[in-house]
Design an enzyme around this catalytic site. Structure first.
Site, PDB file in Angstrom:
ATOM      1  N   LYS A  54       0.840  -1.202   0.000  1.00 48.20           N
ATOM      2  CA  LYS A  54       0.000   0.000   0.000  1.00 48.20           C
ATOM      3  C   LYS A  54       0.873   1.250   0.000  1.00 48.20           C
ATOM      4  CE  LYS A  54      -3.720   2.330   2.551  1.00 48.20           C
ATOM      5  NZ  LYS A  54      -4.603   2.282   3.746  1.00 48.20           N
ATOM      6  N   ARG A 106      17.535   0.056   2.344  1.00 51.06           N
ATOM      7  CA  ARG A 106      18.214  -0.104   3.627  1.00 51.06           C
ATOM      8  C   ARG A 106      18.146  -1.568   4.037  1.00 51.06           C
ATOM      9  NH1 ARG A 106      16.843   2.927   9.360  1.00 51.06           N
ATOM     10  NH2 ARG A 106      14.815   1.925   9.049  1.00 51.06           N
ATOM     11  N   GLU A 167      24.551   5.530  14.838  1.00 50.35           N
ATOM     12  CA  GLU A 167      23.409   5.348  15.733  1.00 50.35           C
ATOM     13  C   GLU A 167      23.787   5.014  17.172  1.00 50.35           C
ATOM     14  OE1 GLU A 167      19.994   3.276  13.735  1.00 50.35           O
ATOM     15  OE2 GLU A 167      21.547   2.667  12.313  1.00 50.35           O
ATOM     16  N   HIS A 270       6.509  10.360   6.798  1.00 51.74           N
ATOM     17  CA  HIS A 270       5.128  10.526   6.347  1.00 51.74           C
ATOM     18  C   HIS A 270       5.114  11.473   5.140  1.00 51.74           C
ATOM     19  CE1 HIS A 270       0.848  11.725   6.431  1.00 51.74           C
ATOM     20  NE2 HIS A 270       0.656  10.562   7.038  1.00 51.74           N
ATOM     21  N   ASP A 317      35.054  38.388   3.057  1.00 53.90           N
ATOM     22  CA  ASP A 317      36.241  37.541   3.039  1.00 53.90           C
ATOM     23  C   ASP A 317      35.904  36.234   2.321  1.00 53.90           C
ATOM     24  OD1 ASP A 317      34.636  36.269   4.857  1.00 53.90           O
ATOM     25  OD2 ASP A 317      35.962  36.576   6.576  1.00 53.90           O
TER      26      ASP A 317
END
Length: 336
Positions: A54, A106, A167, A270, A317
């Site tokens: 979905k 992943r 992580e 999302h 600069d």
């Protein structure tokens, strides 16, 4: 202030690079790495569970820079095989040919014992993802293992883009050495090119025992350290997830904060977060106008033989000049 001749040499070099603004060059003083390749924008990187058709089928209707088909945290243990088989099908049948959006994968962490099966499913066959995400990067041995597995599956004639996750406290402290080891492997012919690093804030907080807050004040130091390490090696730096996807104002504030820190993009969970995040990580019209005017003013002063000059009440600069060039180059990269 730098002397005029130094500025002119630097600007001449930058003009050559900007003549091909859809490409970027990465090189280091130690001579270990010198890479020229096409830039892949990754302002919003959206996770899509590999077992959820979905959500997978919504990909063509969304406009995120990058979609991450997930085998790891977004997939329950008893759905891992289903996820990897779905992802294999997507690439083998070329269901979503890459257009403006990157389609990446992943895999599970190496220490999970599931990574090998993920790689074998996803990377076998004539069609496979151009970008791979390695979560929970912890040691040089893991990177060695990955290089060997990729060579076994892809051979040396293929090269896959690699994005790694930081992580844990140990991974963050060792980040510099782990990135450098990745480049050493690349120089030795490993079939991957390290392009970006992602800060996995929730696992990091769990590792150090921190409590997550909406303002992410508990992560200020770690985010700054992370982005410094990534940018020292000219890697894209991807910021933490904003979990409350209904709080759009909070998401925008945190995204702007990340962009101001130097992050190049953000993880999203999302569809409602995509546009907000990509806006925050894009140069504003006002910022681009400032950059154009500064560069024009600099070039006019150079032609008149003048060195230092003021612009909008500020002495100019080299860092400000480079910042202006970076803003315009980013805009070019996003519009290619």
């Amino acid at each position: 202030m730098l002397r005029t001749n130094t500025v002119v040499k630097t600007m001449s070099s930058m003009r050559r690079c900007l003549a091909q603004s859809q490409w970027y060059t990465r090189s280091y003083a130690d001579g270990n790495v010198n890479v020229i390749k096409k830039y892949t924008p990754r302002r919003a990187m959206m996770y899509v569970p590999g077992n959820d058709w979905k959500k997978i089928n919504k990909i063509p209707s969304l406009k995120a820079d990058s979609f991450i088909l997930d085998c790891e945290d977004g997939v329950a243990l008893n759905r891992k095989e289903e996820a990897r088989n779905n992802i294999k099908k997507i690439f083998q049948e070329q269901m979503f040919p890459e257009g403006k959006s990157e389609l990446s994968v992943r895999v599970n962490s190496i220490d999970s014992g599931l990574c090998k099966a993920d790689l074998e499913a996803v990377l076998k066959g004539p069609n496979f993802p151009s970008t791979l995400h390695l979560p929970k990067m912890e040691s040089k041995n893991q990177l060695d293992w990955l290089a060997q597995e990729l060579e076994s599956l892809l051979g040396k004639e293929h090269n896959i883009k690699l994005i790694v996750f930081v992580e844990s406290a140990r991974s963050l402290l060792d980040m510099k050495e782990l990135i450098q080891h990745s480049f050493t492997l690349m120089n030795q012919g490993a079939p991957f090119t390290l392009e970006a690093a992602i800060f996995g804030s929730d696992d990091f907080c769990a590792d150090i025992g921190a409590t997550r807050t909406p303002e992410a004040k508990e992560l200020l130091y770690s985010r700054q350290y992370f982005v410094t390490c990534a940018k020292a090696y000219r890697l894209q730096a991807i910021d933490l997830v904003y979990i409350n996807f209904k709080n759009i104002d909070g998401l925008f504030r945190q995204s702007l904060e990340g962009a101001q820190m130097g992050f190049t993009g953000k993880q999203v969970i999302h569809p409602s977060q995509i546009e907000v995040v990509q806006q925050a990580f894009s140069p504003s019209i006002e910022k681009m106008q400032w950059a154009r005017e500064l560069i024009q003013s600099f070039e006019a002063h150079q032609q008149s033989g003048k060195g230092a000059f003021t612009f909008h009440g500020h002495m100019i600069d080299m860092p400000l000049l480079l910042q202006a060039r970076n803003i315009l180059q980013m805009a070019e990269n996003l519009n290619q």
